[in-house]
Design a protein around this motif. Structure first.
Motif, PDB file in Angstrom:
ATOM      1  N   HIS A 229      21.167   8.011   0.233  1.00  0.00           N
ATOM      2  CA  HIS A 229      20.738   7.884   1.507  1.00  0.00           C
ATOM      3  C   HIS A 229      19.378   8.279   1.414  1.00  0.00           C
ATOM      4  N   VAL A 230      18.338   7.472   1.675  1.00  0.00           N
ATOM      5  CA  VAL A 230      16.989   8.084   1.992  1.00  0.00           C
ATOM      6  C   VAL A 230      16.537   7.361   3.160  1.00  0.00           C
ATOM      7  N   TYR A 407      18.109   3.733   3.907  1.00  0.00           N
ATOM      8  CA  TYR A 407      18.307   2.553   2.940  1.00  0.00           C
ATOM      9  C   TYR A 407      18.869   3.240   1.534  1.00  0.00           C
ATOM     10  N   ASP A 408      19.535   2.493   0.720  1.00  0.00           N
ATOM     11  CA  ASP A 408      20.320   2.879  -0.355  1.00  0.00           C
ATOM     12  C   ASP A 408      19.396   3.030  -1.599  1.00  0.00           C
ATOM     13  N   HIS A 409      19.219   4.283  -1.994  1.00  0.00           N
ATOM     14  CA  HIS A 409      18.217   4.499  -2.978  1.00  0.00           C
ATOM     15  C   HIS A 409      18.587   4.141  -4.492  1.00  0.00           C
ATOM     16  N   ASN A 413      13.708   1.236  -3.477  1.00  0.00           N
ATOM     17  CA  ASN A 413      12.707   2.438  -3.867  1.00  0.00           C
ATOM     18  C   ASN A 413      12.285   2.777  -2.487  1.00  0.00           C
ATOM     19  N   GLY A 414      11.464   3.723  -2.545  1.00  0.00           N
ATOM     20  CA  GLY A 414      10.610   4.176  -1.467  1.00  0.00           C
ATOM     21  C   GLY A 414       9.524   3.233  -1.014  1.00  0.00           C
ATOM     22  N   GLN A 419       7.899  -0.597   3.057  1.00  0.00           N
ATOM     23  CA  GLN A 419       7.102  -1.629   3.329  1.00  0.00           C
ATOM     24  C   GLN A 419       7.778  -2.645   4.378  1.00  0.00           C
ATOM     25  N   PHE A 420       9.100  -2.405   4.333  1.00  0.00           N
ATOM     26  CA  PHE A 420       9.954  -3.121   5.187  1.00  0.00           C
ATOM     27  C   PHE A 420       9.727  -2.607   6.766  1.00  0.00           C
TER      28      PHE A 420
END
Length: 437
Positions: A229-230, A407-409, A413-414, A419-420
């Motif tokens: 998780h990130v 989101y699932d890292h 990616n970051g 961006q989303f």
């Protein structure tokens, strides 16, 4: 007298069978039309099966813990009428619509991909119901461990109560050598088994978790153990949306008979953003990424008992704002009333949770497996802000909110995660104040 065959109704395209959990009526009992006769469980929901006729229950064809296929006759009800005129019960296929299913309790509030784990096969002649197999998979119970659990059901079958009792006592037993593996999930389970017991003081109240609460807890722990998780956070100015909604909501109510809340507006922006960034609309299976064709938005909804359920808006990117509003209001209303059908909580590809409903300005939500992202909507606040204009900057009152994206890292990616959520912000801030609806 005529005899009516009560059949197991269709409960969704992906549901082919159900396990009988309890009979609410006994042979000889009088039954009214639409009165619940028995309770059943699938791997999605617990439901009641209502009678379609008035009459007397004269025969039960299955016992508790038996697995019944959709369309099978489960009971016979004797009705008033000419027995010669009614020679057989109506066929399930003759009904143009599935029978209504009243949801009593959610057996699983979030969708688990059926192919993310190998199914647990039966050992020899021993039978395991779908519910028992699903609980075993969620808990990481091996086949040999499952075979060793004593069963209290028919023919020594393991029932859901057997599983719950075993899981409650599992942590008190020493870990078996055969279940010792080096994965983080297994290590966490072993740590749990060696936890020190909680000390109780005089006056402490012990509250048993509901079955639904236990499944939610297990699923949340499983999600944290599965995904890295990130979180990314961003603040959006929704002043234009606030003012626009205030202007049109009364007219919308008169025309459509629906309350225009902020939720469908946010859902529209999220659906557009998923269309722009399709790699957020994916699932992970082993070393493979499944890119979803449809954008199905899960909408976390609080239930009166404090638990959660996640009904799904199918093909959300294809709905206009009127259609989105009707979908949101319908699913939210049926969730509160316990009237969601199994299909209503299946197929989600991305989830949204509105933590602002409870006053939170942001949160760090746990991903709804097997999805790879979840967005938390914070409370809308009236705050002082710097406003840039061609004539210079000045301070003004604006309506703002935080968007919290987990989101699932492993696969996101970051850059993509940021961006989303930035795309969602941009859609919200560029809202047309002259938009017609």
């Amino acid at each position: 007298m005529a005899r009516f065959e009560l059949k197991l109704p269709k409960m969704g395209e992906s549901v082919a069978e159900a396990t009988i959990t309890s009979w609410l009526k006994e042979v000889g009992d009088t039954i009214e039309m639409d009165e619940a006769v028995l309770e059943i469980a699938t791997d999605k929901v617990d439901s009641e099966v209502p009678s379609e006729v008035d009459g007397v229950l004269v025969e039960k064809l299955f016992n508790v813990d038996d697995v019944v296929q959709v369309g099978q006759t489960i009971a016979v009800i004797e009705t008033e009428g000419d027995s010669e005129a009614v020679t057989e019960a109506p066929k399930v296929e003759a009904s143009p619509e599935p029978y209504p299913v009243a949801v009593q309790e959610v057996a699983k509030t979030v969708e688990v991909a059926q192919d993310t784990a190998a199914p647990i096969a039966s050992n020899g002649d021993r039978f395991y119901s779908p519910l028992v197999k699903n609980m075993a998979k969620a808990e990481g119970i091996s086949q040999s461990e499952l075979d060793a659990i004593p069963g209290t059901g028919k023919d020594n079958r393991v029932t859901k109560n057997d599983m719950i009792a075993y899981l409650e006592n599992r942590g008190k037993q020493p870990a078996k050598a055969e279940t010792t593996i080096s994965t983080p999930s297994a290590a966490s389970k072993q740590d749990k088994q060696t936890e020190a017991p909680v000390q109780f003081a005089a006056g402490d109240e012990i509250i048993e978790m509901t079955r639904m609460g236990k499944l939610i807890a297990h699923h949340m722990v499983e999600s944290v153990q599965t995904s890295a998780h990130v979180q990314s956070f961003i603040e959006a100015d929704v002043t234009n949306i606030w003012n626009w909604r205030k202007k049109v909501k009364d007219g919308f109510m008169k025309r459509e008979g629906e309350n225009l809340t902020f939720t469908p507006i946010f859902m529209e922006a999220i659906a557009k953003s998923l269309r722009d960034y399709p790699m957020m609309n994916i699932s992970v299976q082993g070393d493979k990424i499944i890119k979803k064709k449809n954008i199905n938005l899960g909408m976390a909804a609080a239930l009166p008992d404090g638990n959660l359920i996640v009904p799904v808006i199918k093909n959300a990117d294809q709905l206009n704002l009127v259609g989105m509003t009707k979908q949101v209001n319908d699913l939210a209303g049926r969730a509160r009333d316990g009237k969601l059908a199994p299909d209503d909580i299946q197929g989600g590809t991305y989830t949204v949770t509105n933590v602002g409903t409870f006053g939170s300005i942001m949160g760090t939500p746990i991903i709804n497996q097997p999805q790879v992202g979840i967005l938390a909507l914070g409370a809308i606040r009236k705050v002082p802000a710097v406003i840039e204009t061609p004539d210079g900057d000045f301070i003004g009152i604006r309506y703002k909110m935080f968007l919290s994206h987990s989101y699932d890292h492993r696969v996101v990616n970051g850059a993509l995660g940021g961006q989303f959520v930035k795309a969602v912000k941009d859609y919200l801030e560029s809202w047309d104040v002259n938009r017609e609806i």
